[in-house]
Design a protein around this motif. Structure first.
Motif, PDB file in Angstrom:
ATOM      1  N   LEU A 230       2.591   1.788  -3.330  1.00 14.66           N
ATOM      2  CA  LEU A 230       1.598   2.196  -4.315  1.00 14.66           C
ATOM      3  C   LEU A 230       1.261   3.668  -4.152  1.00 14.66           C
ATOM      4  O   LEU A 230       1.251   4.445  -5.127  1.00 14.66           O
ATOM      5  CB  LEU A 230       0.346   1.334  -4.124  1.00 14.66           C
ATOM      6  CG  LEU A 230      -0.723   1.489  -5.179  1.00 14.66           C
ATOM      7  CD1 LEU A 230      -0.286   0.783  -6.441  1.00 14.66           C
ATOM      8  CD2 LEU A 230      -2.031   0.905  -4.684  1.00 14.66           C
ATOM      9  N   LEU A 231       1.019   4.060  -2.901  1.00 11.05           N
ATOM     10  CA  LEU A 231       0.713   5.463  -2.628  1.00 11.05           C
ATOM     11  C   LEU A 231       1.842   6.358  -3.106  1.00 11.05           C
ATOM     12  O   LEU A 231       1.625   7.382  -3.757  1.00 11.05           O
ATOM     13  CB  LEU A 231       0.543   5.667  -1.126  1.00 11.05           C
ATOM     14  CG  LEU A 231      -0.867   5.697  -0.563  1.00 11.05           C
ATOM     15  CD1 LEU A 231      -0.799   5.866   0.939  1.00 11.05           C
ATOM     16  CD2 LEU A 231      -1.629   6.852  -1.172  1.00 11.05           C
TER      17      LEU A 231
ATOM     18  N   PHE B 164     -21.177  37.618  10.351  1.00  9.51           N
ATOM     19  CA  PHE B 164     -21.928  36.599  11.071  1.00  9.51           C
ATOM     20  C   PHE B 164     -22.686  37.322  12.170  1.00  9.51           C
ATOM     21  O   PHE B 164     -22.080  37.850  13.092  1.00  9.51           O
ATOM     22  CB  PHE B 164     -20.985  35.557  11.676  1.00  9.51           C
ATOM     23  CG  PHE B 164     -20.232  34.779  10.650  1.00  9.51           C
ATOM     24  CD1 PHE B 164     -19.118  35.315  10.033  1.00  9.51           C
ATOM     25  CD2 PHE B 164     -20.636  33.516  10.284  1.00  9.51           C
ATOM     26  CE1 PHE B 164     -18.424  34.600   9.072  1.00  9.51           C
ATOM     27  CE2 PHE B 164     -19.955  32.785   9.324  1.00  9.51           C
ATOM     28  CZ  PHE B 164     -18.845  33.336   8.716  1.00  9.51           C
TER      29      PHE B 164
ATOM     30  N   ALA C 175      -5.413   5.399  -3.093  1.00  9.07           N
ATOM     31  CA  ALA C 175      -4.278   5.454  -4.009  1.00  9.07           C
ATOM     32  C   ALA C 175      -4.711   5.103  -5.422  1.00  9.07           C
ATOM     33  O   ALA C 175      -4.326   5.772  -6.394  1.00  9.07           O
ATOM     34  CB  ALA C 175      -3.189   4.490  -3.537  1.00  9.07           C
TER      35      ALA C 175
ATOM     36  N   VAL D  64       0.834  -1.205   0.000  1.00  6.14           N
ATOM     37  CA  VAL D  64       0.000   0.000   0.000  1.00  6.14           C
ATOM     38  C   VAL D  64       0.868   1.253   0.000  1.00  6.14           C
ATOM     39  O   VAL D  64       0.635   2.196  -0.752  1.00  6.14           O
ATOM     40  CB  VAL D  64      -0.955  -0.007   1.222  1.00  6.14           C
ATOM     41  CG1 VAL D  64      -1.671   1.316   1.343  1.00  6.14           C
ATOM     42  CG2 VAL D  64      -1.953  -1.125   1.095  1.00  6.14           C
TER      43      VAL D  64
ATOM     44  N   VAL E  30       1.965   6.737  -6.871  1.00  6.62           N
ATOM     45  CA  VAL E  30       0.946   7.644  -7.388  1.00  6.62           C
ATOM     46  C   VAL E  30       1.329   9.086  -7.122  1.00  6.62           C
ATOM     47  O   VAL E  30       1.276   9.949  -8.010  1.00  6.62           O
ATOM     48  CB  VAL E  30      -0.425   7.322  -6.762  1.00  6.62           C
ATOM     49  CG1 VAL E  30      -1.435   8.390  -7.109  1.00  6.62           C
ATOM     50  CG2 VAL E  30      -0.898   5.972  -7.220  1.00  6.62           C
TER      51      VAL E  30
ATOM     52  N   LEU F 218     -19.315  38.164  14.529  1.00  8.03           N
ATOM     53  CA  LEU F 218     -17.962  38.333  14.053  1.00  8.03           C
ATOM     54  C   LEU F 218     -17.993  38.536  12.545  1.00  8.03           C
ATOM     55  O   LEU F 218     -19.021  38.345  11.900  1.00  8.03           O
ATOM     56  CB  LEU F 218     -17.085  37.127  14.409  1.00  8.03           C
ATOM     57  CG  LEU F 218     -17.565  35.745  14.011  1.00  8.03           C
ATOM     58  CD1 LEU F 218     -17.048  35.363  12.642  1.00  8.03           C
ATOM     59  CD2 LEU F 218     -17.039  34.743  15.023  1.00  8.03           C
TER      60      LEU F 218
ATOM     61  N   SER G 246      -6.984  37.989  11.510  1.00 10.90           N
ATOM     62  CA  SER G 246      -7.957  38.701  10.687  1.00 10.90           C
ATOM     63  C   SER G 246      -8.643  37.723   9.748  1.00 10.90           C
ATOM     64  O   SER G 246      -9.778  37.316   9.970  1.00 10.90           O
ATOM     65  CB  SER G 246      -7.264  39.816   9.912  1.00 10.90           C
ATOM     66  OG  SER G 246      -6.268  39.269   9.074  1.00 10.90           O
ATOM     67  N   GLN G 247      -7.871  37.301   8.737  1.00 12.20           N
ATOM     68  CA  GLN G 247      -8.478  36.477   7.705  1.00 12.20           C
ATOM     69  C   GLN G 247      -8.901  35.104   8.224  1.00 12.20           C
ATOM     70  O   GLN G 247      -9.936  34.570   7.848  1.00 12.20           O
ATOM     71  CB  GLN G 247      -7.466  36.312   6.577  1.00 12.20           C
ATOM     72  CG  GLN G 247      -8.081  35.887   5.282  1.00 12.20           C
ATOM     73  CD  GLN G 247      -7.007  35.669   4.247  1.00 12.20           C
ATOM     74  OE1 GLN G 247      -5.849  35.996   4.452  1.00 12.20           O
ATOM     75  NE2 GLN G 247      -7.399  35.127   3.106  1.00 12.20           N
TER      76      GLN G 247
ATOM     77  N   ALA H  96      -8.146   0.115   7.281  1.00 14.65           N
ATOM     78  CA  ALA H  96      -7.370   1.281   6.878  1.00 14.65           C
ATOM     79  C   ALA H  96      -6.565   0.971   5.632  1.00 14.65           C
ATOM     80  O   ALA H  96      -6.447   1.806   4.726  1.00 14.65           O
ATOM     81  CB  ALA H  96      -6.458   1.712   8.019  1.00 14.65           C
TER      82      ALA H  96
ATOM     83  N   VAL I 212       2.188   5.926   6.569  1.00 13.06           N
ATOM     84  CA  VAL I 212       1.089   5.012   6.236  1.00 13.06           C
ATOM     85  C   VAL I 212       1.520   3.581   6.497  1.00 13.06           C
ATOM     86  O   VAL I 212       0.781   2.791   7.111  1.00 13.06           O
ATOM     87  CB  VAL I 212       0.672   5.186   4.764  1.00 13.06           C
ATOM     88  CG1 VAL I 212      -0.265   4.061   4.350  1.00 13.06           C
ATOM     89  CG2 VAL I 212      -0.010   6.523   4.579  1.00 13.06           C
TER      90      VAL I 212
ATOM     91  N   SER J 162     -15.713  37.875   8.968  1.00  7.22           N
ATOM     92  CA  SER J 162     -14.559  37.184   8.419  1.00  7.22           C
ATOM     93  C   SER J 162     -14.647  37.183   6.914  1.00  7.22           C
ATOM     94  O   SER J 162     -15.667  36.800   6.348  1.00  7.22           O
ATOM     95  CB  SER J 162     -14.510  35.749   8.956  1.00  7.22           C
ATOM     96  OG  SER J 162     -13.440  35.072   8.353  1.00  7.22           O
TER      97      SER J 162
ATOM     98  N   LEU K  85      -0.252   0.992   9.186  1.00  3.02           N
ATOM     99  CA  LEU K  85      -0.848  -0.277   8.776  1.00  3.02           C
ATOM    100  C   LEU K  85      -0.124  -1.475   9.379  1.00  3.02           C
ATOM    101  O   LEU K  85      -0.738  -2.489   9.690  1.00  3.02           O
ATOM    102  CB  LEU K  85      -0.830  -0.395   7.251  1.00  3.02           C
ATOM    103  CG  LEU K  85      -1.634   0.668   6.512  1.00  3.02           C
ATOM    104  CD1 LEU K  85      -1.606   0.395   5.029  1.00  3.02           C
ATOM    105  CD2 LEU K  85      -3.064   0.700   7.009  1.00  3.02           C
TER     106      LEU K  85
ATOM    107  N   ILE L 282      -9.637  34.116  11.336  1.00  2.29           N
ATOM    108  CA  ILE L 282     -10.091  34.155  12.724  1.00  2.29           C
ATOM    109  C   ILE L 282     -11.084  33.026  13.011  1.00  2.29           C
ATOM    110  O   ILE L 282     -11.057  32.423  14.088  1.00  2.29           O
ATOM    111  CB  ILE L 282     -10.683  35.539  13.066  1.00  2.29           C
ATOM    112  CG1 ILE L 282     -11.087  35.610  14.536  1.00  2.29           C
ATOM    113  CG2 ILE L 282     -11.871  35.887  12.208  1.00  2.29           C
ATOM    114  CD1 ILE L 282      -9.946  35.689  15.462  1.00  2.29           C
ATOM    115  N   VAL L 283     -11.924  32.716  12.041  1.00  2.00           N
ATOM    116  CA  VAL L 283     -12.939  31.677  12.301  1.00  2.00           C
ATOM    117  C   VAL L 283     -12.297  30.299  12.483  1.00  2.00           C
ATOM    118  O   VAL L 283     -12.553  29.620  13.475  1.00  2.00           O
ATOM    119  CB  VAL L 283     -14.007  31.662  11.194  1.00  2.00           C
ATOM    120  CG1 VAL L 283     -15.007  30.556  11.472  1.00  2.00           C
ATOM    121  CG2 VAL L 283     -14.718  32.988  11.144  1.00  2.00           C
TER     122      VAL L 283
ATOM    123  N   PHE M 246      -6.713   3.101   2.268  1.00  2.00           N
ATOM    124  CA  PHE M 246      -5.565   3.768   1.657  1.00  2.00           C
ATOM    125  C   PHE M 246      -5.330   3.258   0.234  1.00  2.00           C
ATOM    126  O   PHE M 246      -5.074   4.037  -0.679  1.00  2.00           O
ATOM    127  CB  PHE M 246      -4.304   3.535   2.492  1.00  2.00           C
ATOM    128  CG  PHE M 246      -4.128   4.545   3.575  1.00  2.00           C
ATOM    129  CD1 PHE M 246      -3.907   5.881   3.252  1.00  2.00           C
ATOM    130  CD2 PHE M 246      -4.192   4.188   4.900  1.00  2.00           C
ATOM    131  CE1 PHE M 246      -3.743   6.822   4.251  1.00  2.00           C
ATOM    132  CE2 PHE M 246      -4.029   5.115   5.907  1.00  2.00           C
ATOM    133  CZ  PHE M 246      -3.809   6.437   5.585  1.00  2.00           C
TER     134      PHE M 246
END
Lengths: 176, 99, 779
Positions: free
Chosen positions: A114-115, C140, C767, A111, A118, C133, A149-150, C759, B18, C135, B22, A152-153, C763
């Motif tokens: 392979l990942l 909001f 891939a 795996v 790619v 707020l 500022s940008q 998993a 990964v 943004s 695994l 903040i959320v 994965f």
């Protein structure tokens, strides 16, 4: 790092940086390899320190000084200590981890390879020899301005997440 | 420097992570492998941020670090709980999901 | 018809003010009080003499009084609001009613428009907003919006909640989590009030989810028993399905109608009504929001959680079914009505998604109510059915009728639920067939209130249900020969017919329920070791006895309301008022609640009801009740008397003699097999065959590729196994082959339960997909 960056902007060759990068990168890959293969849990944690430090250096290469400092403080300072505590508390054999079944390793290796195939294919294909030039390291001011500022959320969301994780960890781990 | 040298380094770290997630049996080692993955992502974020001269990359790398800290906290709590209940953190024994 | 509306359909300026009566401006207090009570109960509840109940009751009482005052203030505001009252702070816009140019004055504090309705008085909503707020250029806000709809909901929620609080002090008295119960009742009330007062869709989502969480906690109040915690989980998870719809719908609205700039409900509605919002986006939003309504308000096919939610304590069921939770979906549609109005093109049409979902629910759930033995489940399916009425009414454009039905339904359904709780409290069971029967002898007071509630639900003149149900039927516009008049928005004949069938069903199943519970012979009392899930300390299981005053008084009040609330909206032509006030009580509800002529509400037409329709609808209901009456009160009763047995049905009734009827009965008992569909086929399918298929792909396709061999065909499974197992590659491939000698056998080992195997599959799948994308893009 500022020094390196200035040198690089004048010469177009980046020789010093590239050599340095190669050394760090090879160290990191070897250390990461040891993290996932070593049989000793404590050794794995120590190898992880090497990788994390290497990542911090990579951040410096990229001019992200503040991120590098945070990396050292949070990861090497806090997270690793947490890991070592975890190792002690679970009394996981301080010595060797029992050998992992070969079949699983093979599956995981397939795996992983392979990942990587790619990703490497995609990266080489799309970025070829795009250059990244760092003339000026990012100032802390810049980063903090952006956060407050940008972004903040997301920042507030992360704060709530940390609180939730704090409570969650207590709830999960407490004895009763 | 090439953008790709950072990205490929990050890809290698990611894939090693990964592999670790695994292949490892020990819960602690799996968590460490997760850290490898997260760090690989961070390198990517910062590299793209530098490439686009956008501070957003660094900001999100910082967020990732915060989230990773939370993740380790919760992850360790779960591993501890598992250890307390089963006296073992061998993930191959945790197979209650079996349908 | 309202010619002035047709002419000046939508005014160009907002009919909103932010300067009004103090009560209207500060309606948020009503929601805040129960929230404070929640915190107080949580921290100090256990130490108090009444274990925290006093906090809840005090807070909700004050909220209730405030809600009444707010209602009065709103009526005054509705009739008398002028800009003079609030001087120069609010702006005035005069619309002369002929749609001519509006003279707009915009002042810093806000804009109000004077669009006239029949009474020559503008409908001006009150909105108070503060910025929470900001943004990326998007604000909001947090704020309240007060208009007739929210004022009505405030009244209903606080009143039902107050009665439920009082009732609960007796009903759950002595429970081991008494304090927690009251804490969550408070939070539940607060969440619903918060939801109702929201002035923007973001806040609505928050309120919506809060209500869901509280219902989860309350349904699972007795979580020690597996079915209860399962029911709570089911409610929560089913609602998550609908929440996906809600999120997608709201996001679509934000970008399409809010122009990616605002979440404000009024602005969104105005933008839609003024045109210029993509119709496709509105269709998507309306469809997604309908899915949200399907889960929250228990519409087919996502209604299955609602009957299971009966696992919670009865007062909670009353609260969930009458005033909170399930009406949230209906309220949301009413609040964002322009989305549906435009998106589903309700006007001038004869079918749409929302109305059809409602119509199917209304009949389907009505049928299901027949086969339930649990009294609360009868009522639960009845709620589903009545919610179907409301959704259908909204779908056919009968906005006021839907909201009016919500209003009346709240009272009689709360009455019925609390009444069933009173009976269950006496016999310690909800099973009508096993443990009830003949209860009218033991509990005459509960009996009377329950019958009043049943009659109101069945829609018999002159009780509350009659007026609202009739109004819905009229406004479907599908009456044809029955001679309605006026301008219903569309001509929904199918929905009209379904509504009629539903009326008959409602009357019939309530008759059955009343018979099984209160008439015949008492069938309980023979098993004293009955599981007592109330954890109460009564301890005596002899003859059931009438409940105490804290249970009865709420029932009396609700019965009175079940009789009277229908009178607030007499149709035109019925009981005209005095000379001084010609309208009298006619359409008062419509006048105060419907935002006709305001900038955020479409110009909805209204049908004028006919006597014929009212009579036919009543006859249909009476016929339904009569059929059930004949069966139970006459036939079964007579047989029971003759044989002296405890009967709950005829021994050789139609379900035992007729194969078709038996099949239908089985279908109903199994609830249309929807639960089987969800757990067995969908969940089981995902977990079983699909997971297997994925693993099969992994094992054969992926590993085959790695192996460089073309051994991927289904038929060659055996071959694959042999070759691989002979040791080409040790490892993953081997794992699949080790323990079996046939590929089918092999597939059973996918469900190892080991997360890492899952998993690995994930994965590898990622891939492969990514690789496919890269290749696609590269070539």
């Amino acid at each position: 790092m500022q020094l390196l960056a200035q040198v690089s902007s004048e010469t177009d060759l980046y020789v010093a940086q590239n050599i340095f990068f190669a050394v760090i990168a090879v160290t990191m890959i070897y250390a990461a390899f040891r993290v996932v293969t070593t049989a000793n849990v404590v050794h794995a944690a120590l190898w992880l320190v090497v990788v994390l430090a290497g990542v911090a250096v990579q951040f410096l290469f990229l001019g992200a000084e503040f991120v590098a400092v945070t990396q050292v403080l949070v990861y090497i300072g806090a997270v690793i200590v947490l890991f070592l505590f975890g190792v002690m508390l679970t009394r996981a054999s301080m010595g060797d981890d029992e050998t992992v079944a070969g079949e699983k390793r093979a599956m995981a290796a397939i795996v992983g390879v392979l990942l990587f195939a790619v990703m490497a294919m995609a990266l080489v294909d799309s970025f070829e020899d795009t250059r990244v030039d760092i003339d000026q390291p990012q100032g802390v001011t810049e980063v903090s301005d952006a956060i407050f500022s940008q972004y903040i959320v997301p920042f507030e969301a992360v704060s709530v997440l940390l609180l939730a994780a704090l409570i969650g960890a207590i709830v999960v781990a407490r004895k009763d | 420097m090439l953008l790709n040298q950072f990205l490929l380094l990050s890809a290698v770290l990611f894939c090693l992570g990964v592999y670790g997630v695994l292949a490892r049996k020990n819960g602690m080692l799996v968590l460490m492998s997760v850290e490898l993955i997260l760090n690989a992502v961070n390198i990517n974020l910062v590299a793209f941020g530098a490439f686009r001269t956008d501070v957003g990359g660094s900001v999100f790398a910082l967020f990732t670090i915060a989230v990773a800290a939370a993740e380790v906290g919760i992850g360790l709590a779960i591993v501890l709980l598992m250890y307390r209940n089963r006296r073992s953190i061998d993930l191959t024994q945790a197979d209650l999901l079996k349908g | 018809m309202f010619p002035h509306l047709a002419a000046g359909a939508v005014s160009e300026v907002s009919t909103v003010t932010n300067e009004a009566n103090w009560l209207l401006e500060n309606a948020w207090l009503i929601a805040l009080l129960p929230a404070i009570s929640f915190v107080l109960i949580l921290f100090f509840g256990k130490k108090m003499p009444f274990k925290g109940a006093e906090f809840g009751i005090t807070a909700v009482s004050i909220s209730f009084i405030l809600a009444i005052l707010t209602g009065a203030a709103w009526m005054d505001h509705r009739d008398n609001f002028t800009l003079d009252t609030y001087g120069e702070k609010a702006a005035v816009l005069v619309d002369d009613g002929a749609g001519s140019a509006v003279d707009s004055v915009t002042l810093a504090v806000g804009t109000a428009a004077e669009a006239t309705d029949g009474d020559g008085q503008a409908y001006v909503a009150v909105q108070k907003t503060t910025q929470w707020l900001q943004s990326g250029g998007v604000e909001f806000n947090a704020g309240i919006m007060v208009d007739g709809l929210s004022v009505m909901m405030l009244f209903v929620v606080t009143m039902i909640s107050l009665l439920v609080h009082i009732y609960s002090t007796d009903y759950v008295g002595g429970d081991r989590r008494y304090t927690h119960f009251f804490a969550f009742l408070s939070l539940f009330t607060a969440s619903m009030l918060f939801f109702v007062l929201s002035d923007n869709i973001l806040q609505m989502i928050v309120g919506w989810e809060l209500v869901g969480v509280c219902s989860f906690a309350l349904i699972g109040h007795w979580w020690e028993e597996k079915p209860n915690s399962d029911a709570a989980l089911k409610a929560f998870i089913t609602n998550r399905v609908g929440d996906v719809g809600l999120l997608v719908g709201m996001i679509t609205l934000f970008f399409a109608a809010g122009k990616g700039m605002t979440f404000d409900t009024i602005t969104i509605n105005e933008n839609i009504l003024q045109g210029g919002v993509s119709h496709t986006a509105l269709v998507v939003a309306a469809a997604c929001l309908t899915i949200a309504v399907m889960s929250k308000s228990g519409q087919f096919v996502l209604h299955t959680w609602l009957p299971d939610a009966m696992a919670g304590p009865t007062p909670v069921s009353a609260l969930i079914h009458a005033a909170t939770m399930v009406v949230a979906g209906i309220y949301m549609v009413a609040r964002l009505f322009p989305v549906f109005w435009e998106g589903m093109q309700i006007e001038g049409s004869s079918i749409n998604f929302l109305a059809t979902v409602g119509a199917v629910t209304l009949v389907g759930a009505g049928l299901l109510a027949f086969v339930q033995d649990d009294i609360k489940k009868v009522l639960a399916y009845s709620t589903v059915s009545q919610l179907g009425y409301m959704a259908m009414a909204l779908g056919v454009g009968a906005w006021t009728a839907a909201v009016f039905h919500l209003f009346t339904h709240a009272f009689f359904k709360a009455n019925l639920f609390l009444g069933s709780g009173s009976v269950a409290h006496a016999v310690h069971s909800f099973d009508m067939k096993k443990d009830m029967g003949g209860m009218r002898k033991f509990m005459p007071k509960t009996y009377v209130t329950f019958v009043i509630g049943s009659l109101a639900l069945a829609g018999l003149f002159p009780l509350a249900g009659f007026w609202s149900k009739d109004e819905i039927l009229v406004n479907t516009g599908g009456w044809g020969i029955l001679g309605g008049s006026g301008s219903a928005p569309g001509s929904y004949t199918f929905h009209f017919v379904m509504g009629m069938i539903g009326a008959a069903l409602t009357a019939a199943y309530m008759t059955r329920c009343v018979y099984l519970t209160f008439h015949g012979e008492y069938r309980g009392g023979h098993h004293d070791d009955h599981a007592d899930d109330h954890a109460d300390d009564h301890g005596h299981h002899g003859e059931p006895h009438e409940s105490g005053p804290r249970i009865l008084y709420p029932l009396y009040i609700l019965s009175a309301f079940s009789i009277l609330v229908g009178f607030v909206n007499f149709p035109p032509g019925f009981l005209a008022g005095s000379k001084k006030d010609p309208a009298g009580w006619q359409e008062r509800f419509l006048h105060f609640i419907e935002p006709a002529g305001s900038s955020y509400f479409p110009a909805v037409g209204h049908a004028t009801p006919s006597w014929w329709l009212a009579i036919v609808a009543s006859l249909v209901a009476v016929a339904g009740a009569g059929a059930a009456f004949t069966y139970y009160f006459v036939k079964v009763d007579r047989l029971a008397k003759r044989t002296g047995e405890h009967l709950v049905g005829l021994p050789n009734g139609v379900t035992t003699t007729n194969a078709f009827a038996r099949a239908g009965h089985k279908l109903l008992v199994n609830k249309y097999y929807l639960d089987h569909l969800y757990t067995g086929i969908i969940a089981g399918g995902t977990k079983g065959p699909i997971a297997k298929a994925a693993y099969w792909v992994n094992q054969n396709v992926l590993d085959g590729t790695v192996d460089g061999a073309g051994r991927t065909a289904v038929q060659s499974g055996k071959l694959v196994y042999e070759k691989i197992d002979q040791g080409v590659v040790d490892g993953a491939i081997n794992a699949s082959g080790r323990t079996s000698d046939a590929i089918g056998e092999e597939l059973r080992h996918i469900n190892t339960g080991r997360v890492q195997n899952y998993a690995a599959i994930m994965f590898a799948g990622a891939a492969i997909l990514a690789g496919a994308f890269v290749l696609l893009l590269a070539f």
